[in-house]
Design a protein around this motif. Structure first.
Motif, short mmCIF file in Angstrom:
data_model
loop_
_atom_site.label_atom_id
_atom_site.label_comp_id
_atom_site.label_asym_id
_atom_site.label_seq_id
_atom_site.Cartn_x
_atom_site.Cartn_y
_atom_site.Cartn_z
N ASN A 1 0.83 -1.20 0.00
CA ASN A 1 0.00 0.00 0.00
C ASN A 1 0.87 1.26 0.00
O ASN A 1 2.11 1.18 -0.10
CB ASN A 1 -0.98 -0.01 1.18
N ALA A 2 0.25 2.41 0.13
CA ALA A 2 0.98 3.68 0.04
C ALA A 2 2.02 3.81 1.16
O ALA A 2 3.08 4.42 0.97
CB ALA A 2 0.00 4.85 0.08
N GLU A 3 1.72 3.25 2.35
CA GLU A 3 2.67 3.34 3.45
C GLU A 3 3.90 2.48 3.24
O GLU A 3 4.93 2.69 3.89
CB GLU A 3 1.97 2.95 4.76
N ASP A 4 3.82 1.51 2.34
CA ASP A 4 4.98 0.66 2.04
C ASP A 4 5.96 1.34 1.07
O ASP A 4 7.09 0.88 0.91
CB ASP A 4 4.53 -0.66 1.41
N LEU A 5 5.51 2.38 0.38
CA LEU A 5 6.38 3.06 -0.58
C LEU A 5 7.57 3.69 0.14
O LEU A 5 7.49 4.04 1.32
CB LEU A 5 5.61 4.14 -1.34
#
Length: 464
Positions: free
Chosen positions: A245-249
């Motif tokens: 998800n976006a937090e993994d970027l």
């Protein structure tokens, strides 16, 4: 009776001798006839001027000599190189000759350089004519969406003494260009002001000019860059799950030479220490898909739907800081209709560490561009069907889930799936624990078509 028979035999021999003597006289005359060359023409069926008078010729091209006295030519030397010719295409007033690609150019001895020597038994003719190397070509570019001030490498052939590189937006660079002595590559620093509309690079050097495919800095083709172009999609996320998800970027600046650009995706997210072997779909990252992705509306203004699939490609930038080899690969998926492990359908498996059927660890010092023509996606790879970009668009539009994305797979690899050779089906590369890092960014669809360069400016203008 014997006397009469012998007389007739003698007369027959004398007549035959006379006939041969007549032939010899004719041959001798032809062999001594002077060779006259009035004009040299370039024969090019694809040109708007298929029979063009020229004062130079390139390796591999076909020329036509016009004049007289060509009958009886035994040998032809181009820059001193013994060049084959077909006598079927020789008349007394015309001669066709293809200049061999093995002909020396700058390496030729000075006294024979830029000459064509026509040899008969009794005479010969030397024609002064500039012999140029084969026209240069561009096969790929190390990074097609670099930042201004970064260096890129343009690969190809004949890239000798490059004096100018023109970027999209007609931005010219004439300084700081470094050419390989063998003409296999050239390096140049990317200037400011390159057009975001993208296009082809043009290089000009000692062997002439060449265009790259029209994929340099093509921002209009970006489907996801994790920084605002395109939209990422994710669902069913968990701390130990496969969904990214976006937090993994990540966004830390990484890479040497060509560095990261804002956010990017780590295909082994930092929250997962490693991937177990013999397992597929270890991570997955997607575009938003349904009701968001609009390839037809976004891309067909630039890339017509009728374009052959081998002239349209998916491009992405990759960074691999440590040697990657022997296990793990990226599955590129045209839509979210797969579960992992496939070597068929609308997917492509990217294994850069298998080269000529051997495991060769892959790594990069900075970010580099990967180009995958849609003709390499398994569902469009048949040479018996003339697939076009319309088939790619239609396949996505018919999908239940229209997300485009990547899996990271870590399963065993049967070599025949990579090589396409059934004889390699018994070779299996067994997977192992994967704990390396593979990053991607700037997912985009690009055209592989390129302008046609001609030695004759009026032809190039007509092509544009």
């Amino acid at each position: 009776m014997k006397i009469k028979l012998n007389i007739w035999l003698l007369l027959g021999v004398l007549l035959m001798a006379a006939a041969f003597s007549g032939c010899d006289d004719d041959d001798e005359e032809l062999n001594n006839d002077p060779i006259v060359v009035n004009s040299v023409f370039l024969q090019d069926a694809e040109s708007t001027v298929p029979d063009r008078p020229v004062d130079f010729i390139r390796l591999g091209q076909v020329l036509r000599l016009e004049g007289s006295g060509f009958t009886g030519i035994r040998r032809v030397f181009v820059n001193g190189y013994n060049t084959y010719f077909n006598p079927v295409y020789v008349t007394d007033n015309s001669m066709l000759l293809q200049v061999s690609r093995d002909t020396p150019t700058s390496e030729a001895e000075e006294d024979v350089r830029n000459t064509i020597r026509l040899v008969k038994t009794g005479t010969e003719k030397v024609i002064p004519l500039e012999i140029r190397a084969a026209a240069p070509s561009v096969s790929r570019i190390s990074h097609t969406m670099p930042l201004p001030g970064e260096s890129i490498t343009i690969y190809g052939s004949g890239l000798v003494e490059i004096e100018k590189v023109v970027f999209p937006g007609d931005v010219e660079v004439t300084e700081g260009i470094e050419s390989d002595e063998d003409g296999k590559f050239v390096t140049v620093t990317v200037p400011d002001g390159v057009s975001d509309e993208g296009g082809s690079l043009f290089v000009l050097g000692a062997n002439g000019g060449a265009y790259s495919p029209a994929y340099f800095n093509f921002k209009g083709g970006v489907i996801l860059d994790f920084d605002g172009r395109g939209q990422q999609g994710f669902w069913s996320w968990s701390e130990t799950g496969t969904m990214i998800n976006a937090e993994d970027l990540e966004s830390e600046v990484i890479g040497t030479g060509n560095v990261s650009q804002g956010n990017y995706v780590a295909h082994r997210p930092a929250r997962l220490e490693s991937f177990n072997p013999a397992a597929n779909r270890r991570s997955e990252v997607w575009t938003a898909g349904n009701d968001v992705d609009d390839w037809r509306g976004q891309l067909t203004p630039y890339i017509p739907a009728t374009t052959p699939v081998n002239q349209v490609a998916f491009q992405f930038d990759v960074y691999v800081p440590e040697p990657w080899g022997g296990t793990g690969f990226l599955k590129i998926l045209l839509m979210n209709n797969y579960n992992g492990g496939e070597w068929t359908g609308f997917v492509y498996n990217y294994l850069p560490w298998i080269v000529n059927k051997e495991v060769v660890p892959f790594e990069t010092t900075g970010w580099t561009t990967v180009t995958v023509p849609f003709s390499q996606f398994y569902g469009f790879s048949s040479t018996e069907t003339d697939f076009t970009f319309e088939d790619v668009l239609a396949a996505r539009e018919a999908a239940t889930y229209k997300n485009f994305g990547f899996f990271f797979e870590n399963s065993d690899v049967t070599l025949s799936n990579v090589s396409g050779n059934a004889a390699d089906s018994e070779v299996v590369i067994e997977s192992a624990v994967f704990d390396k890092n593979v990053y991607t960014d700037n997912w985009r669809i690009v055209s592989l078509e390129r302008p046609v360069y001609s030695d004759f400016p009026e032809e190039e203008a007509a092509a544009e």
